[in-house]
Design a protein around this motif. Structure first.
Motif, mmCIF file in Angstrom:
data_model
loop_
_atom_site.group_PDB
_atom_site.id
_atom_site.type_symbol
_atom_site.label_atom_id
_atom_site.label_comp_id
_atom_site.label_asym_id
_atom_site.label_seq_id
_atom_site.Cartn_x
_atom_site.Cartn_y
_atom_site.Cartn_z
ATOM 1 N N ASN B 119 0.844 -1.192 0.000
ATOM 2 C CA ASN B 119 0.000 0.000 0.000
ATOM 3 C C ASN B 119 0.883 1.247 0.000
ATOM 4 N N PRO B 122 -0.487 4.873 2.366
ATOM 5 C CA PRO B 122 -1.233 4.513 3.578
ATOM 6 C C PRO B 122 -1.690 5.732 4.372
ATOM 7 N N ASP B 126 -3.716 3.133 8.686
ATOM 8 C CA ASP B 126 -3.126 1.950 8.034
ATOM 9 C C ASP B 126 -1.753 1.653 8.649
ATOM 10 N N TRP B 129 -2.040 0.135 12.120
ATOM 11 C CA TRP B 129 -2.415 -1.284 12.043
ATOM 12 C C TRP B 129 -1.214 -2.138 11.625
#
Ligand SMILES: Cc1cc2nc3c(=O)[nH]c(=O)nc-3n(C[C@H](O)[C@H](O)[C@H](O)COP(=O)(O)OP(=O)(O)OC[C@H]3O[C@@H](n4cnc5c(N)ncnc54)[C@H](O)[C@@H]3O)c2cc1C
Ligand code: FES
Ligand code: FES
Lengths: 288, 163
Positions: B119, B122, B126, B129
């Motif tokens: 990703n 982000p 994000d 996490w």
């Protein structure tokens, strides 16, 4: 700490693995994701004489639906794959909600759903989910395969129903009667922790009427607890304030929480009530 | 003593080594290959300082046996960049003060690498996490998150320039 010595086997086929398991008997441990077994071996809580690493066996890393709508999850399907699965996102809301809540990204890269069921940790999340969904384990030995409902597979804390010589080759979730909805709610002290309380809810409905309700709890008993009374109270009904309250009360009664570092028994029981109310009331959680 | 020959590509270099099955991947990296950038911080698979990439995915190298890496690729922090040529993630940690003692940093950076590979853009959420399994006792995480945002932006602008 350094693990104690063991023989290491890395079979390339399931048949080879089953022969090895047969030969070593209960001296051997199957190694899948290793995210529960290796920590135990490192602390020398477990010291198997032999390890049968199944990670080199092809054809076990899958999750797919068959034509009748049953979902199969292979023994090497990782939490990570389930977390990112479009199939789960569209059709299996309870499982899709659970996967990102298992531990942390590194554990999810390796750990497996089937391994988690085999490990039968009372704090494990997947066993509650599989209980709520009416899931099964398919076990294979050199003699053939047998099907074990998860309700009979997890027989106690860290105890499963496998016989020596058996490998759990896949889990099965039966097709829903009607539309499937549900969620997994988990209270953690901090992200990545095991559950203080976990609740799996899986509903199968037709036009608002509940054909089948599955409710199961994590972290509030010696094993995962299926809330049979709450499930029965919901079957055939529609969801409204009174059916939801009744189910929540029955689930809280089914819990067997203990006071520990994660909270008092009373607090945990209250969380069960709140979670059931929240899961059944939240339209988002009930979206198909 | 039972040993097995393993063939593993570490930071792009093929290695062929005999190891005892009980040798943990992290001990293999640190003690056999001398790659001490990967740290060990706990005995319980909880801290994430040992994070490396295994076939591109973040794993805790203290919770795999080295024999399991046979036929696979491992990337450690030494494979990320060179002192003379830092990877944008390493630059980001320097620019944004993403470390104090530095003990957690190799694991943080490898987990960040896995995130940014998947990703490139982000959100702060994000990032939090993705780093949930990496503990830091010093920074309070705020600057780590900023470092990863910095790196993401740098990587995106590099990608845009090479297009
Ligand atoms: C820090 C940390 C936090 C965690 N947090 C959570 C959490 O919040 N919730 C949660 O649910 N789990 C949690 N876990 C556990 C994680 O989900 C494991 O991945 C899982 O419990 C075991 O799966 P595995 O594939 O890693 O199994 P392994 O560790 O390889 O095996 C576990 C046991 O099952 C047996 N086994 C495995 N696969 C098979 C098979 N196919 N057939 C027969 N026997 C088999 C092994 O012999 C062993 O006894 C956590 C783990 C760690 C390290
Ligand atoms: S050393 Fe702590 S998780 Fe690996
Ligand atoms: S910088 Fe010290 S532990 Fe993170």
């Amino acid at each position: 700490m350094y693990p104690s010595r063991f023989h290491y086997e890395a079979p390339r086929t399931l048949d080879e693995a089953l022969d090895l398991l047969q030969a070593y008997g209960d001296e051997a441990k199957v190694l899948a994701g290793g995210q529960s077994l290796i920590p135990l071996i490192k602390l020398r809580f477990a010291a198997p004489a032999a390890i049968i690493d199944i990670n080199n066996i092809s054809g076990l890393d899958y999750h797919e639906e068959d034509s009748d709508g049953s979902l199969y999850v292979g023994a090497l399907c990782r939490h990570r794959t389930l977390e990112r699965s479009p199939l789960l996102r569209s059709k299996h809301p309870t499982m899709s909600a659970t996967a990102p809540l298992i531990s942390d990204p590194m554990v999810r890269s390796r750990g497996t759903l089937v391994g988690s069921l085999c490990h039968a940790d009372p704090q494990g999340d997947w066993a509650s989910v599989m209980l709520a969904l009416g899931g099964e384990i398919i076990a294979r030995s050199t003699g053939g395969e047998r099907v074990i409902p998860v309700s009979q597979f997890v027989v106690g804390p860290f105890q499963n129903a496998l016989q020596p010589g058996e490998i759990a080759v896949r889990a099965r979730v039966p097709a829903p009667r009607g539309t499937r909805s549900g969620t997994y709610l988990k209270l953690e002290r901090r992200v990545g922790d095991f559950a203080t309380v976990g609740l799996a809810v899986a509903l199968e409905t037709s036009g608002g009427t509940i054909n089948r309700a599955g409710l199961a709890l994590t972290g509030v008993g010696p094993s995962n607890i299926q809330c049979t009374a709450a499930e029965q109270a919901l079957a055939g009904k529609t969801l409204n304030a009174s059916t939801i309250d009744q189910a929540a009360r029955l689930a809280a009664e089914a819990a067997q929480p203990k006071t520990d570092v994660r909270g008092s028994a009373e607090f945990k029981r209250h969380v069960v009530y709140t979670f059931v109310t929240r899961a059944l009331s939240n339209p988002q959680a009930r979206a198909a | 003593m039972e040993e097995r020959r393993i063939n593993v590509v570490v930071n792009g270099e093929p290695k062929s080594v005999d190891v005892e099955p009980r040798l943990l991947l992290v001990h293999f990296l640190r003690e056999v290959l001398g790659l001490t950038g990967t740290h060990i911080g706990c005995d319980t698979t909880n801290c994430g300082v040992c994070t490396v990439l295994f076939d591109g995915l973040p794993v805790k190298s203290c919770t795999m046996f080295a024999v399991m890496a046979d036929g696979h690729e491992v990337t450690t922090v030494e494979g990320l960049g060179l002192p003379s040529e830092l990877h944008p993630i390493q630059e980001g940690f320097r620019e944004e003060h993403g470390l104090q003692c530095g003990f957690c940093t190799p694991g943080m950076m490898m987990a960040s690498k896995a995130l940014l590979d998947e990703n490139p853009n982000p959100t702060e959420e994000d990032i939090r996490w993705a780093l949930a399994g990496n503990l830091c006792r010093c920074t309070g995480y705020q600057n780590i998150v900023k470092s990863v945002l910095w790196a993401a932006e740098k990587l995106r602008s590099e990608a845009a320039m090479s297009r």
